[in-house]
Design a protein around this motif. Sequence first.
Motif, PDB file in Angstrom:
ATOM      1  N   ASP A  32     -11.673   9.397   8.014  1.00 35.19           N
ATOM      2  CA  ASP A  32     -11.815   8.086   7.378  1.00 35.19           C
ATOM      3  C   ASP A  32     -10.756   7.933   6.292  1.00 35.19           C
ATOM      4  OD1 ASP A  32     -13.965   7.708   8.947  1.00 35.19           O
ATOM      5  OD2 ASP A  32     -15.478   7.826   7.360  1.00 35.19           O
ATOM      6  N   LEU A  33     -10.051   9.014   6.067  1.00 34.78           N
ATOM      7  CA  LEU A  33      -9.093   9.038   4.972  1.00 34.78           C
ATOM      8  C   LEU A  33      -7.677   8.838   5.523  1.00 34.78           C
ATOM      9  CD1 LEU A  33      -9.361   9.474   1.971  1.00 34.78           C
ATOM     10  CD2 LEU A  33      -9.113  11.921   2.353  1.00 34.78           C
ATOM     11  N   MET A  34      -7.125   7.672   5.268  1.00 33.09           N
ATOM     12  CA  MET A  34      -5.803   7.366   5.822  1.00 33.09           C
ATOM     13  C   MET A  34      -4.719   8.247   5.205  1.00 33.09           C
ATOM     14  SD  MET A  34      -6.427   5.285   8.195  1.00 33.09           S
ATOM     15  CE  MET A  34      -8.051   6.018   8.424  1.00 33.09           C
ATOM     16  N   SER A  35      -4.945   8.696   3.967  1.00 34.30           N
ATOM     17  CA  SER A  35      -3.999   9.634   3.340  1.00 34.30           C
ATOM     18  C   SER A  35      -3.861  10.883   4.204  1.00 34.30           C
ATOM     19  CB  SER A  35      -4.494  10.047   1.962  1.00 34.30           C
ATOM     20  OG  SER A  35      -4.772   8.934   1.156  1.00 34.30           O
ATOM     21  N   LEU A  51     -13.194   3.915   9.225  1.00 37.34           N
ATOM     22  CA  LEU A  51     -12.593   2.936   8.313  1.00 37.34           C
ATOM     23  C   LEU A  51     -12.198   1.705   9.116  1.00 37.34           C
ATOM     24  CD1 LEU A  51     -11.512   2.812   5.234  1.00 37.34           C
ATOM     25  CD2 LEU A  51      -9.291   2.948   6.334  1.00 37.34           C
ATOM     26  N   ASN A  53     -11.126  -1.408   8.008  1.00 42.89           N
ATOM     27  CA  ASN A  53     -10.247  -2.466   7.489  1.00 42.89           C
ATOM     28  C   ASN A  53      -8.864  -2.390   8.151  1.00 42.89           C
ATOM     29  OD1 ASN A  53      -8.765  -0.482   6.153  1.00 42.89           O
ATOM     30  ND2 ASN A  53     -10.057  -0.629   4.344  1.00 42.89           N
ATOM     31  N   GLN A  55      -6.121  -1.438   7.137  1.00 43.91           N
ATOM     32  CA  GLN A  55      -5.309  -0.237   6.862  1.00 43.91           C
ATOM     33  C   GLN A  55      -5.419   0.797   7.979  1.00 43.91           C
ATOM     34  OE1 GLN A  55      -3.121  -0.461   4.626  1.00 43.91           O
ATOM     35  NE2 GLN A  55      -4.046  -2.346   3.901  1.00 43.91           N
ATOM     36  N   ARG A  58      -2.850  -0.402  10.446  1.00 41.07           N
ATOM     37  CA  ARG A  58      -1.493  -0.238   9.913  1.00 41.07           C
ATOM     38  C   ARG A  58      -1.101   1.241   9.906  1.00 41.07           C
ATOM     39  NH1 ARG A  58      -2.229  -4.775   5.957  1.00 41.07           N
ATOM     40  NH2 ARG A  58      -1.102  -6.509   6.917  1.00 41.07           N
ATOM     41  N   THR A  59      -2.041   2.093   9.513  1.00 43.04           N
ATOM     42  CA  THR A  59      -1.757   3.533   9.476  1.00 43.04           C
ATOM     43  C   THR A  59      -1.491   4.046  10.892  1.00 43.04           C
ATOM     44  OG1 THR A  59      -3.174   3.769   7.543  1.00 43.04           O
ATOM     45  CG2 THR A  59      -2.658   5.784   8.737  1.00 43.04           C
ATOM     46  N   ASN A  61      -0.366   2.439  13.366  1.00 45.46           N
ATOM     47  CA  ASN A  61       0.936   1.926  13.799  1.00 45.46           C
ATOM     48  C   ASN A  61       2.080   2.739  13.189  1.00 45.46           C
ATOM     49  OD1 ASN A  61       2.750   0.065  15.050  1.00 45.46           O
ATOM     50  ND2 ASN A  61       3.015  -0.909  13.064  1.00 45.46           N
ATOM     51  N   ILE A  62       1.948   3.062  11.914  1.00 42.92           N
ATOM     52  CA  ILE A  62       3.009   3.825  11.232  1.00 42.92           C
ATOM     53  C   ILE A  62       3.203   5.187  11.893  1.00 42.92           C
ATOM     54  CG2 ILE A  62       3.521   5.080   9.059  1.00 42.92           C
ATOM     55  CD1 ILE A  62       4.236   2.137   8.760  1.00 42.92           C
ATOM     56  N   ILE A  63       2.118   5.856  12.265  1.00 43.00           N
ATOM     57  CA  ILE A  63       2.266   7.209  12.838  1.00 43.00           C
ATOM     58  C   ILE A  63       2.386   7.198  14.366  1.00 43.00           C
ATOM     59  CG2 ILE A  63       1.081   8.358  10.908  1.00 43.00           C
ATOM     60  CD1 ILE A  63      -1.282   8.741  12.996  1.00 43.00           C
ATOM     61  N   ASP A  64       2.511   6.023  14.964  1.00 50.33           N
ATOM     62  CA  ASP A  64       2.615   5.908  16.423  1.00 50.33           C
ATOM     63  C   ASP A  64       1.392   6.482  17.144  1.00 50.33           C
ATOM     64  OD1 ASP A  64       5.026   4.586  16.470  1.00 50.33           O
ATOM     65  OD2 ASP A  64       6.238   6.395  16.691  1.00 50.33           O
ATOM     66  N   MET A  79      -7.850  -9.316  10.830  1.00 45.11           N
ATOM     67  CA  MET A  79      -6.460  -8.963  10.577  1.00 45.11           C
ATOM     68  C   MET A  79      -6.083  -7.671  11.301  1.00 45.11           C
ATOM     69  SD  MET A  79      -4.508  -8.294   6.979  1.00 45.11           S
ATOM     70  CE  MET A  79      -4.736  -9.894   6.241  1.00 45.11           C
ATOM     71  N   ASN A  87       1.145  -4.948  17.924  1.00 46.61           N
ATOM     72  CA  ASN A  87       1.815  -3.664  18.094  1.00 46.61           C
ATOM     73  C   ASN A  87       1.348  -2.876  19.323  1.00 46.61           C
ATOM     74  OD1 ASN A  87       3.568  -3.372  15.572  1.00 46.61           O
ATOM     75  ND2 ASN A  87       1.615  -4.074  14.766  1.00 46.61           N
TER      76      ASN A  87
ATOM     77  N   LYS B  31       9.693  -0.425   9.687  1.00 48.26           N
ATOM     78  CA  LYS B  31       9.685   0.365  10.918  1.00 48.26           C
ATOM     79  C   LYS B  31      10.332  -0.419  12.058  1.00 48.26           C
ATOM     80  CE  LYS B  31       6.717   3.053  13.895  1.00 48.26           C
ATOM     81  NZ  LYS B  31       5.390   3.229  14.459  1.00 48.26           N
ATOM     82  N   ILE B  45       9.796   7.768  12.143  1.00 46.98           N
ATOM     83  CA  ILE B  45       8.399   8.055  11.787  1.00 46.98           C
ATOM     84  C   ILE B  45       8.303   8.653  10.384  1.00 46.98           C
ATOM     85  CG2 ILE B  45       8.157  10.331  12.926  1.00 46.98           C
ATOM     86  CD1 ILE B  45       5.374   8.894  13.857  1.00 46.98           C
ATOM     87  N   SER B  48       8.986   5.823   7.944  1.00 46.25           N
ATOM     88  CA  SER B  48       7.881   4.856   7.914  1.00 46.25           C
ATOM     89  C   SER B  48       6.707   5.397   7.113  1.00 46.25           C
ATOM     90  CB  SER B  48       7.398   4.531   9.328  1.00 46.25           C
ATOM     91  OG  SER B  48       8.447   4.076  10.123  1.00 46.25           O
ATOM     92  N   ILE B  49       6.403   6.673   7.315  1.00 48.37           N
ATOM     93  CA  ILE B  49       5.295   7.290   6.571  1.00 48.37           C
ATOM     94  C   ILE B  49       5.611   7.277   5.073  1.00 48.37           C
ATOM     95  CG2 ILE B  49       4.103   9.483   6.108  1.00 48.37           C
ATOM     96  CD1 ILE B  49       4.275  10.052   9.159  1.00 48.37           C
ATOM     97  N   TYR B  52       5.404   3.749   3.697  1.00 49.94           N
ATOM     98  CA  TYR B  52       4.002   3.287   3.636  1.00 49.94           C
ATOM     99  C   TYR B  52       3.269   3.910   2.452  1.00 49.94           C
ATOM    100  CZ  TYR B  52      -0.594   2.101   5.750  1.00 49.94           C
ATOM    101  OH  TYR B  52      -1.839   1.613   6.017  1.00 49.94           O
ATOM    102  N   GLU B  53       3.462   5.201   2.257  1.00 55.75           N
ATOM    103  CA  GLU B  53       2.833   5.883   1.115  1.00 55.75           C
ATOM    104  C   GLU B  53       3.335   5.272  -0.197  1.00 55.75           C
ATOM    105  OE1 GLU B  53       0.462   8.049   1.185  1.00 55.75           O
ATOM    106  OE2 GLU B  53       0.721   9.600   2.712  1.00 55.75           O
ATOM    107  N   GLY B 109      -9.274   3.879   2.157  1.00 57.55           N
ATOM    108  CA  GLY B 109      -8.832   5.063   2.892  1.00 57.55           C
ATOM    109  C   GLY B 109      -7.691   5.790   2.204  1.00 57.55           C
ATOM    110  N   PHE B 110      -7.453   5.426   0.937  1.00 56.86           N
ATOM    111  CA  PHE B 110      -6.342   6.041   0.201  1.00 56.86           C
ATOM    112  C   PHE B 110      -6.840   6.689  -1.081  1.00 56.86           C
ATOM    113  CE2 PHE B 110      -4.251   3.361   3.153  1.00 56.86           C
ATOM    114  CZ  PHE B 110      -3.099   4.058   3.449  1.00 56.86           C
ATOM    115  N   MET B 114      -2.493  12.580  -1.898  1.00 56.80           N
ATOM    116  CA  MET B 114      -1.586  13.136  -0.896  1.00 56.80           C
ATOM    117  C   MET B 114      -0.275  12.349  -0.820  1.00 56.80           C
ATOM    118  SD  MET B 114      -3.343  15.586   0.446  1.00 56.80           S
ATOM    119  CE  MET B 114      -2.576  15.916   2.030  1.00 56.80           C
TER     120      MET B 114
END
Lengths: 120, 150
Positions: A32-35, A51, A53, A55, A58-59, A61-64, A79, A87, B31, B45, B48-49, B52-53, B109-110, B114
């Motif tokens: 559940d932790l996008m970090s 999670l 929402n 994010q 989006r998360t 998508n960022i990590i493919d 959204m 994507n 990206k 990648i 992008s990471i 994003y962070e 989620g943040f 990290m």
Amino acid sequence: MTLKEIKELLQAEVIIGDESLDDEIAFAGGSDLMSDVLAFGKPGILLLTGLSNAQSVRTANIIDAKAIVYVRGKKPDKMGIEIARENGIPLLSTKFMMYTACGLLFSHGVPGVSGLAHKK
Amino acid sequence: MTMSSENEFSQRFEITGRDFSNAGKTSTGIKEILKEIGIDPSIIIRASIASYEAEMNVVMYAQRGVLTLNITPEKLHLKLEDEGFGIENIDLAMQEGFSTATDEMREMGFGAGMGLPNIKKNADKFEISSTPGKGTTLDIIFCLNKTGKK
């Protein structure tokens, strides 16, 4: 395992991405932790998360990530669905809780992200 | 968008603090730009990471920030300058797990402490400077040729 087989195993509903159900899933991870997802996720991952929402999408998508499975019957907001559609990220929702959903996948041969265990 | 020369690409993005609904939009856009330019996928990648962070840090902790993407044949440079509280103790902020996040941030989620370590991990070169009460500047660099690549 294909996304379609995963859908059946987790008795999941496809929110979007019917056209991608034949895609192969090689490994998965749940958080559940996008970090953590950003730190340990790898391209191609099937992301299980509670999670819901934007994010989460989006998360992914960022990590493919290959697809997202929302646990505990959760569904992303408008959204999130829109970002996933733009994507090409399939979104599924299962009623199982995180532990059970991950356990079912693992016991049916879907491994976790490799190389994370501590080396002794 | 500005193209200062044939071999250089530069674009500036504004990020608004506390704008959680758009958090991550800039990095998703970056990206796409990197894909269009034809940057190596393994660098896309990582960049992008890191982007994003860094973007999430502005949304969570600063009033506003400017992220500048600059690409030359040698390197991809993400420069982030924000106006906000700044960071009192950078060494502490760089430790995995250290966080001053609020419950609201964690619900997104943040805020697991990290972010900065993960930016450093993904970058070929990472510099951070901060003035408490004013803001923080990050320089995140990725080498596009073989020298200095991770």
